[in-house]
Each structure stands twice: as C-alpha cells, then as structure tokens.
Motif scaffolding. Structure first.
Motif, PDB file in Angstrom:
ATOM      1  N   LEU A 161       0.848  -1.187   0.000  1.00 44.18           N
ATOM      2  CA  LEU A 161       0.000   0.000   0.000  1.00 44.18           C
ATOM      3  C   LEU A 161       0.890   1.245   0.000  1.00 44.18           C
ATOM      4  N   TYR A 162       0.687   2.095  -0.979  1.00 32.30           N
ATOM      5  CA  TYR A 162       1.409   3.364  -1.066  1.00 32.30           C
ATOM      6  C   TYR A 162       0.449   4.492  -0.707  1.00 32.30           C
ATOM      7  N   THR A 163       0.873   5.385   0.151  1.00 30.38           N
ATOM      8  CA  THR A 163       0.047   6.534   0.529  1.00 30.38           C
ATOM      9  C   THR A 163       0.824   7.817   0.237  1.00 30.38           C
ATOM     10  N   ASP A 164       0.094   8.827  -0.160  1.00 31.47           N
ATOM     11  CA  ASP A 164       0.735  10.103  -0.447  1.00 31.47           C
ATOM     12  C   ASP A 164      -0.262  11.209  -0.179  1.00 31.47           C
ATOM     13  N   GLU A 165       0.211  12.256   0.448  1.00 31.59           N
ATOM     14  CA  GLU A 165      -0.636  13.402   0.776  1.00 31.59           C
ATOM     15  C   GLU A 165      -0.053  14.643   0.131  1.00 31.59           C
ATOM     16  N   THR A 166      -0.919  15.490  -0.386  1.00 32.60           N
ATOM     17  CA  THR A 166      -0.468  16.717  -1.032  1.00 32.60           C
ATOM     18  C   THR A 166      -1.494  17.809  -0.794  1.00 32.60           C
ATOM     19  N   ARG A 167      -1.065  19.043  -1.004  1.00 32.88           N
ATOM     20  CA  ARG A 167      -1.952  20.190  -0.828  1.00 32.88           C
ATOM     21  C   ARG A 167      -2.069  20.945  -2.142  1.00 32.88           C
ATOM     22  N   LYS A 168      -3.281  21.422  -2.419  1.00 37.14           N
ATOM     23  CA  LYS A 168      -3.535  22.201  -3.618  1.00 37.14           C
ATOM     24  C   LYS A 168      -4.630  23.209  -3.330  1.00 37.14           C
ATOM     25  N   PHE A 169      -4.350  24.466  -3.637  1.00 40.52           N
ATOM     26  CA  PHE A 169      -5.286  25.560  -3.365  1.00 40.52           C
ATOM     27  C   PHE A 169      -5.719  25.578  -1.904  1.00 40.52           C
ATOM     28  N   GLY A 170      -4.797  25.252  -1.035  1.00 43.93           N
ATOM     29  CA  GLY A 170      -5.093  25.285   0.389  1.00 43.93           C
ATOM     30  C   GLY A 170      -5.848  24.081   0.917  1.00 43.93           C
ATOM     31  N   GLU A 171      -6.148  23.105   0.064  1.00 39.62           N
ATOM     32  CA  GLU A 171      -6.875  21.906   0.473  1.00 39.62           C
ATOM     33  C   GLU A 171      -5.912  20.719   0.511  1.00 39.62           C
ATOM     34  N   PHE A 173      -5.244  16.662   0.068  1.00 39.10           N
ATOM     35  CA  PHE A 173      -5.720  15.485  -0.646  1.00 39.10           C
ATOM     36  C   PHE A 173      -4.788  14.314  -0.337  1.00 39.10           C
ATOM     37  N   SER A 174      -5.353  13.123  -0.318  1.00 40.30           N
ATOM     38  CA  SER A 174      -4.557  11.924  -0.078  1.00 40.30           C
ATOM     39  C   SER A 174      -4.922  10.860  -1.098  1.00 40.30           C
ATOM     40  N   SER A 175      -3.915  10.174  -1.606  1.00 39.97           N
ATOM     41  CA  SER A 175      -4.129   9.097  -2.569  1.00 39.97           C
ATOM     42  C   SER A 175      -3.645   7.777  -1.982  1.00 39.97           C
ATOM     43  N   PHE A 176      -4.296   6.698  -2.407  1.00 38.54           N
ATOM     44  CA  PHE A 176      -3.965   5.362  -1.917  1.00 38.54           C
ATOM     45  C   PHE A 176      -3.812   4.445  -3.126  1.00 38.54           C
ATOM     46  N   ILE A 177      -2.631   3.841  -3.263  1.00 31.94           N
ATOM     47  CA  ILE A 177      -2.306   2.996  -4.410  1.00 31.94           C
ATOM     48  C   ILE A 177      -1.738   1.679  -3.903  1.00 31.94           C
ATOM     49  N   THR A 178      -2.115   0.584  -4.546  1.00 26.77           N
ATOM     50  CA  THR A 178      -1.547  -0.719  -4.209  1.00 26.77           C
ATOM     51  C   THR A 178      -0.785  -1.268  -5.412  1.00 26.77           C
ATOM     52  N   THR A 179       0.198  -2.098  -5.124  1.00 25.88           N
ATOM     53  CA  THR A 179       0.925  -2.806  -6.180  1.00 25.88           C
ATOM     54  C   THR A 179       0.991  -4.279  -5.814  1.00 25.88           C
ATOM     55  N   ASP A 180       0.976  -5.124  -6.839  1.00 25.30           N
ATOM     56  CA  ASP A 180       1.086  -6.557  -6.581  1.00 25.30           C
ATOM     57  C   ASP A 180       2.550  -6.976  -6.629  1.00 25.30           C
ATOM     58  N   GLU A 181       2.796  -8.272  -6.640  1.00 33.23           N
ATOM     59  CA  GLU A 181       4.165  -8.765  -6.632  1.00 33.23           C
ATOM     60  C   GLU A 181       4.923  -8.401  -7.912  1.00 33.23           C
ATOM     61  N   ASN A 182       4.197  -8.104  -8.983  1.00 34.82           N
ATOM     62  CA  ASN A 182       4.827  -7.695 -10.239  1.00 34.82           C
ATOM     63  C   ASN A 182       4.970  -6.180 -10.350  1.00 34.82           C
ATOM     64  N   LYS A 183       4.714  -5.473  -9.250  1.00 36.90           N
ATOM     65  CA  LYS A 183       4.805  -4.006  -9.200  1.00 36.90           C
ATOM     66  C   LYS A 183       3.782  -3.316 -10.099  1.00 36.90           C
ATOM     67  N   THR A 184       2.685  -3.986 -10.381  1.00 38.13           N
ATOM     68  CA  THR A 184       1.620  -3.376 -11.185  1.00 38.13           C
ATOM     69  C   THR A 184       0.765  -2.497 -10.277  1.00 38.13           C
ATOM     70  N   PRO A 185       0.662  -1.198 -10.549  1.00 38.00           N
ATOM     71  CA  PRO A 185      -0.078  -0.303  -9.649  1.00 38.00           C
ATOM     72  C   PRO A 185      -1.578  -0.288  -9.936  1.00 38.00           C
ATOM     73  N   PHE A 186      -2.341  -0.115  -8.852  1.00 38.21           N
ATOM     74  CA  PHE A 186      -3.798   0.042  -8.953  1.00 38.21           C
ATOM     75  C   PHE A 186      -4.209   1.134  -7.985  1.00 38.21           C
ATOM     76  N   LEU A 187      -4.925   2.121  -8.498  1.00 35.54           N
ATOM     77  CA  LEU A 187      -5.359   3.246  -7.677  1.00 35.54           C
ATOM     78  C   LEU A 187      -6.639   2.886  -6.941  1.00 35.54           C
ATOM     79  N   LEU A 188      -6.565   2.875  -5.607  1.00 34.95           N
ATOM     80  CA  LEU A 188      -7.774   2.660  -4.812  1.00 34.95           C
ATOM     81  C   LEU A 188      -8.643   3.908  -4.840  1.00 34.95           C
ATOM     82  N   GLY A 189      -8.013   5.060  -4.721  1.00 36.19           N
ATOM     83  CA  GLY A 189      -8.785   6.294  -4.765  1.00 36.19           C
ATOM     84  C   GLY A 189      -7.982   7.493  -4.312  1.00 36.19           C
TER      85      GLY A 189
END
Length: 294
Positions: A161-171, A173-189
C-alpha cells in the motif's frame, strides 16, 4: 474557211477550258481554305470536348463519392428501450480511451468527428458526444475502474500500500495505491481530507474502500456477503511511505484496524495460536528511505 472556222472553235473551247480550269483551281483553293478552317474548328471543338469531358468525369467522381459517402457511415448510437437514441458501448469505449489520453470533456466530440472525416466516414445521424455526455461517461469510467480494482486487489496476495498526501489551493488530498508482486499499480482512490491527521487519513481510506464496496454491490452482486474492504485489506502485507510522523501513526492505526477486521471475519480468531495470529496479521512496515542507522 473551214480551217479558220475550226481554229475559231478550238480557241472558243480553249477559252472555256481555261475558264473552267481557273474556276476549278479557285474552287479547290476555296475548299482547302474551308477545310483548314473546319480543321481548326474541329481542333477547337475537340479541345472543348476534352475540357468538358474532364469536368463531366470530375462531376461523376464527385457524385460517386457523395453516393459512396452516404453509404460510408458509422452508427455511434443505438436505440434504447424508451425509443430514444443513446451512444453505444463502442462509442463509450472510445470516449473513455480519449479521456485516458488526457483529452478534455468538450474536445472529445470534435476529436471523434475529425478522425472520422479523415477516414472518409461520418456519424449516421450526425450525432457526436457532447460535454455533458462525456462527463457522464467519465463517471461510468470511474465505476468500472473501481470494480476492476476490487476484482484484482481481492485476488492478488502480498500487496503493498502506497500513501501520499499533497496540498492544492489550500486543500489537503490523499491518494492510496496498491501494487502486486509484479509491481503493477492500482489506484484505490484519491480524496480530499479535512486535515493531515493520521486518523483522518485512515478514515479517508475506509471511505474509499466503502465506495468500492458500494460500487460492487450496485454493479456486480447486490447480495454480496463477504466484505470487499476486508478482502482488499487482508492482502495488503506491506506499506510504503515517506517516513513522516503522521505516516508512522497511520501505519499503526491501519494495522490495528486490519487486525480488527480479521477478528470479525476469521472464524474463532481468538482461539488461534499466537503463531497463526501473527501469520494472519502479518504486516511489515517498509519506508521509502531507510534510516541513517540502517
């Protein structure tokens, strides 16, 4: 006297012959001039015929092209149950592909029209996707992607599980991405957060997983018995973050929440030996960069 009369007749007929010969030569000369003029007219007429034949051929080709164009149409729509027409699945797929390429909503319709024109085609009813329809199609694209992500993430083991937080226009946002054993990414949201607290981040992840589960129930299985959120979280064995203090707390909260789900869904979890419990909640925390002492 006879000889004199004969000479007179000879001169008379010679005069007539000379006159006739002159008239003949004059007539021949006049005919040759007329023939030359006629030949010139024929040449001009032939040039005119060639010119107009070329125009006729061009017009015939244009008629054939327009006739063929009327036959070379592509049907982008299909009749719905209520008798109205809506765009078919192939058009929806094309719209989604164009959106994947980063095309804006209002430019999707003109892009499809221009490409069809380059191929000598046109829409059967001259209807092309407009901005509102493309926006609606984008929502369906999100729903399809969520279903696809759920199907893959519930089946693939040993995910990160990869998590990342960022700010834009003062707001925030956080994204959540998973990768499998082959490093294939899938965006949870990706969602907006009210603050950067670790608990808020966990609540945001729960909300995203709940949205995915709701989508599965609406589109795939209305009588879904097993929790999609649990099936996704149980396959997450690693985390990857930026070693921020908030991320460390989030990882611990996620571990506790995951263990709670295991207790709810694994039969007689409390009766399992400690070794099997540790195996069931195997959760290795990894960071993007090792500490300086590692």
């Amino acid at each position: 006297m006879e000889k004199k009369r004969l000479n007179g007749k000879i001169k008379y007929w010679e005069g007539i012959a000379n006159k006739t010969r002159h008239e003949k030569l004059t007539a021949i000369s006049t005919q040759e001039i007329q023939i030359q003029e006629l030949r010139k007219k024929i040449k001009v007429n032939e040039d005119e015929i060639k010119k107009y034949s070329k125009i006729v051929n061009e017009q015939a080709e244009q008629i054939d092209y327009l006739t063929d164009l009327n036959d070379r149409t592509i049907d982008l729509t299909t009749e719905s149950k209520n008798g109205q027409y809506t765009f078919n699945s192939q058009t929806d797929q094309c719209v989604m592909d164009l959106l994947d390429c980063g095309l804006s909503f209002e430019k999707v319709g003109p892009a499809i029209k221009n490409v069809l024109c380059m191929c000598g085609l046109r829409s059967k009813d001259d209807r092309y996707p407009k901005k509102d329809y493309v926006s609606n199609c984008n929502m369906r694209r999100l729903a399809i992607s969520q279903v696809q992500t759920a199907e893959i993430c519930t089946a693939a083991a040993n995910q990160t599980l990869y998590t990342d937080e960022t700010r834009k226009f003062g707001e925030t946002f956080s994204s959540f991405i998973t990768t499998d054993e082959n490093k294939t990414p899938f965006l949870l949201g990706l969602k907006q957060m009210s603050n950067k607290a670790a608990q808020t981040q966990l609540d945001t992840l729960k909300s995203i997983l709940n949205d995915i589960e709701t989508r599965i129930k609406c589109l795939v299985d209305q009588n879904l018995q097993t929790s999609t959120s649990f099936n996704i979280l149980k396959n997450i064995k690693y985390t990857m973050s930026d070693r921020a203090a908030t991320e460390i707390v989030f990882n611990q909260l996620l571990k506790d929440y995951r263990e709670k789900l295991l207790k709810e869904h694994v039969e007689k979890y409390d009766d399992l030996p400690d070794v099997e419990k540790r195996y069931s909640i195997a959760y290795v925390q990894l960071f993007l960069w090792s500490t300086s002492n590692s």
